[in-house]
Enzyme design. Structure first.
Site, PDB file in Angstrom:
ATOM      1  N   GLY A  22       0.839  -1.211   0.000  1.00 35.20           N
ATOM      2  CA  GLY A  22       0.000   0.000   0.000  1.00 35.20           C
ATOM      3  C   GLY A  22       0.858   1.238   0.000  1.00 35.20           C
ATOM      4  O   GLY A  22       2.040   1.190  -0.328  1.00 35.20           O
ATOM      5  N   ASN A  23       0.282   2.351   0.333  1.00 32.86           N
ATOM      6  CA  ASN A  23       1.056   3.587   0.440  1.00 32.86           C
ATOM      7  C   ASN A  23       0.439   4.480   1.509  1.00 32.86           C
ATOM      8  O   ASN A  23      -0.582   4.150   2.096  1.00 32.86           O
ATOM      9  CB  ASN A  23       1.131   4.297  -0.923  1.00 32.86           C
ATOM     10  CG  ASN A  23      -0.242   4.661  -1.446  1.00 32.86           C
ATOM     11  OD1 ASN A  23      -0.947   5.450  -0.851  1.00 32.86           O
ATOM     12  ND2 ASN A  23      -0.628   4.042  -2.568  1.00 32.86           N
ATOM     13  N   HIS A  24       1.098   5.650   1.745  1.00 32.00           N
ATOM     14  CA  HIS A  24       0.707   6.500   2.874  1.00 32.00           C
ATOM     15  C   HIS A  24      -0.415   7.473   2.562  1.00 32.00           C
ATOM     16  O   HIS A  24      -0.679   8.360   3.358  1.00 32.00           O
ATOM     17  CB  HIS A  24       1.917   7.302   3.350  1.00 32.00           C
ATOM     18  CG  HIS A  24       2.957   6.465   4.016  1.00 32.00           C
ATOM     19  ND1 HIS A  24       2.686   5.735   5.143  1.00 32.00           N
ATOM     20  CD2 HIS A  24       4.262   6.240   3.718  1.00 32.00           C
ATOM     21  CE1 HIS A  24       3.777   5.095   5.508  1.00 32.00           C
ATOM     22  NE2 HIS A  24       4.745   5.377   4.654  1.00 32.00           N
ATOM     23  N   SER A  25      -1.072   7.353   1.440  1.00 29.24           N
ATOM     24  CA  SER A  25      -2.135   8.315   1.115  1.00 29.24           C
ATOM     25  C   SER A  25      -3.217   8.298   2.209  1.00 29.24           C
ATOM     26  O   SER A  25      -3.669   7.232   2.637  1.00 29.24           O
ATOM     27  CB  SER A  25      -2.774   7.948  -0.223  1.00 29.24           C
ATOM     28  OG  SER A  25      -3.959   8.680  -0.391  1.00 29.24           O
ATOM     29  N   ALA A  64      -4.348   7.505  -4.752  1.00 32.94           N
ATOM     30  CA  ALA A  64      -2.957   7.091  -4.973  1.00 32.94           C
ATOM     31  C   ALA A  64      -2.992   5.583  -5.217  1.00 32.94           C
ATOM     32  O   ALA A  64      -2.840   4.784  -4.296  1.00 32.94           O
ATOM     33  CB  ALA A  64      -2.113   7.427  -3.753  1.00 32.94           C
TER      34      ALA A  64
END
Ligand code: C5P
Length: 400
Positions: A210-213, A278
Site C-alpha cells: 500500500g502507500n501513505h495516502s 494514490a
C-alpha cells in the site's frame, strides 16, 4: 471541515454549561475557524479567561475597559463576526438580548452585530418552561435568530427535564450546516465521481502492498462538491477519513481492480471525474492463500502492473470532464503535462513532493493546475481550501 476561515464570535453567559464551551472552541479552531470569545461578568465564575484564550488563541473580554485606559470595541468585534453564538444563554442574558438591556459587553456586542445570531439556551427546567422564557425565545426567533433548543436530561440541580444546553457537537453541526447552506449551488444537477485514498494489494491473507495516502484531498473535494449542489460518488480505498455530507455516496474498495470496476459502474452517468486516489502501480501476481511463512532468508514477490484507472477513463471519455493528479519529484511540470496528454485529461493538478506541506500525508497542499493551454499556481493552503480552488477552476473550464 466547512469552517475554514470562518469568523465565529462566541458569547458565554454565566451558567454551569459554560464548561462545555471549551470543547466547542477547540472544535471550531481545529476546523480552521477564527474564534473570538466574550463573556459576561457572571461567566467568569464558571470559566477562566486563561483557558478560553488559550483555546481560542485570542484575548477574551468581559467588559468595555481594558488595561491602561484602553477600550474593548464591541462594534469592531460584532462587525468582524460571520456568526455570533450565545452559548450558554442564560434566562437573564436571553431577556437582556430581546429587551435591549444593554448593561454589559456581551449585550452591547450582540446589539451591534449584523451577522446571524445563534442562541443555545441553558437553564433549569422550570425556568426553561416559564412563560417569560418562552416569550423571550419567541421574540429572539422573530428577530431572525436561530435557537438551538435545550436538550432533555439530568440538570445540574439534579432535576431531570429540558434545559440542558445542547451538546457542543450539536451546536457545531448547526453552525456548519448554516455555512454549508450559504455556499452557492454552482454544481447543481452535476454528478461528480471522485477516487480517493490508497489502494491495498494483497500479498497473502494478512499482508498487502500500500502507500501513505490519507484520502484527505479526495474527501475534501467530495465535501466541497456536495456543498455546491453536486451529486457526489466517492470511491475510496482504505482511509480513516469521514464524510459529513449526506449527499456523498461513499463506496469503499480495497484494491485497484475493485476501484476500477466500481468507477465503471457509474462512469457513463457522470459529468466530472476527479482521480485523487494514490493507486498502487503494481500488485502481487499471485495472492498466497495462506500466510507466507518466514522460512527463507529472501522472499521474492512477483508484481504485475495494475490497471491505470484514470487512463482507462480517458480512453472511454465521451462527455466527461476529467481531472487527474500528479505527485512528482522531478521534471514536475513536463511530467504533469505529459500525463494530461497521455491520459486524455482536461486538467491536471500537480503537487510537488519538494514543496514543504504538500503531498499526500499532510493536511495542507500546494498545487499548480494545468490544462492544455493554461497554467495556474496556488499558495500552500489547507486541503479544504485547495478543494475550493480545484472546483473553482473546474467550473471556470466548464463555462468555456
Ligand atoms: O501515472 P500516475 O500514477 O502518476 O498518475 C497519477 C494520476 O492517475 C492520479 O490522478 C491517479 O489517481 C491516477 N491513477 C489511476 N490509476 C492508476 C494510477 C494512477 O487512476 N493505476
Amino acid at each position: 471541515m466547512s469552517l475554514s476561515g470562518k469568523k465565529i464570535l462566541i458569547a458565554i453567559s454565566g451558567g454551569i454549561a459554560a464548561y462545555k464551551i471549551h470543547f466547542l472552541i477547540r472544535d471550531f479552531v481545529k476546523k480552521g475557524a477564527e474564534v473570538q470569545v466574550i463573556i459576561t461578568p457572571d461567566a467568569e465564575n464558571f470559566v477562566t479567561k486563561l483557558s478560553i484564550s488559550t483555546l481560542s488563541k485570542n484575548p477574551v473580554y468581559s467588559d468595555f475597559y481594558g488595561d491602561n485606559g484602553t477600550w474593548n470595541s464591541h462594534v469592531e468585534m460584532a462587525l468582524w463576526a460571520d456568526v455570533m453564538v450565545v452559548a450558554p444563554c442564560t434566562a437573564n442574558t436571553l431577556s437582556k438580548m430581546v429587551h435591549g438591556m444593554c448593561d454589559n459587553l456581551v449585550i452591547a456586542t450582540y446589539m451591534s452585530a449584523k451577522c446571524p445570531v445563534f442562541i443555545a439556551p441553558a437553564m433549569d427546567l422550570d425556568m426553561y418552561v416559564h412563560p417569560s422564557t418562552k416569550k423571550n425565545l419567541e421574540l429572539a426567533e422573530s428577530f431572525g435568530h436561530i435557537i438551538i433548543p435545550a436538550e432533555n436530561g439530568e440538570l445540574a440541580s439534579g432535576l431531570i427535564g429540558q434545559g440542558r444546553m445542547s451538546e457542543p457537537e450539536t451546536i457545531a453541526k448547526t453552525i456548519e450546516d448554516f455555512f454549508d447552506s450559504t455556499v452557492e449551488k454552482t454544481l447543481e444537477g452535476k454528478t461528480v465521481l471522485i477516487t480517493a485514498g490508497p489502494t491495498y494489494e494483497a500479498i497473502d491473507p494478512v499482508r498487502f502492498i500500500g502507500n501513505h495516502s490519507s484520502g484527505k484531498m479526495g474527501f475534501s473535494l467530495a465535501e466541497e462538491a456536495s456543498k455546491r449542489g453536486a451529486k457526489v460518488i466517492l470511491i475510496s480505498g482504505p482511509s480513516s477519513q469521514k464524510i459529513n455530507s449526506k449527499n456523498v455516496e461513499l463506496h469503499q474498495v480495497t484494491s485497484a481492480k475493485e476501484m476500477l470496476s466500481k468507477v465503471f459502474e457509474f462512469y457513463d452517468t457522470i459529468d466530472i471525474g476527479i482521480a485523487s486516489a494514490a493507486v498502487a502501480d503494481y500488485a502481487p501476481k499471485d495472492v498466497a492463500k495462506e500466510k507466507i511463512k518466514k522460512n527463507d532468508d529472501n522472499l521474492t514477490i512477483e508484481l504485475i502492473k495494475n490497471p491505470d484507472i484514470l487512463r482507462t477513463m480517458g480512453e472511454k471519455k465521451t462527455h466527461q470532464f476529467l481531472v487527474g493528479f500528479a505527485l512528482e519529484t522531478q521534471n514536475e511540470e513536463e511530467n504533469a503535462k505529459g500525463k494530461l496528454e497521455k491520459k486524455n485529461l482536461d486538467m491536471i493538478v500537480l503537487n510537488s513532493l519538494r514543496d514543504e506541506g504538500a503531498g499526500f500525508k499532510n493536511d495542507t497542499n500546494k498545487i499548480k493546475i494545468f490544462t492544455k493551454t493554461e497554467k495556474k499556481e496556488f499558495n500552500l493552503k489547507s486541503k479544504d481550501e485547495v478543494a475550493k480552488d480545484i472546483l473553482n477552476f473546474v467550473e471556470s473550464q466548464l463555462l468555456k
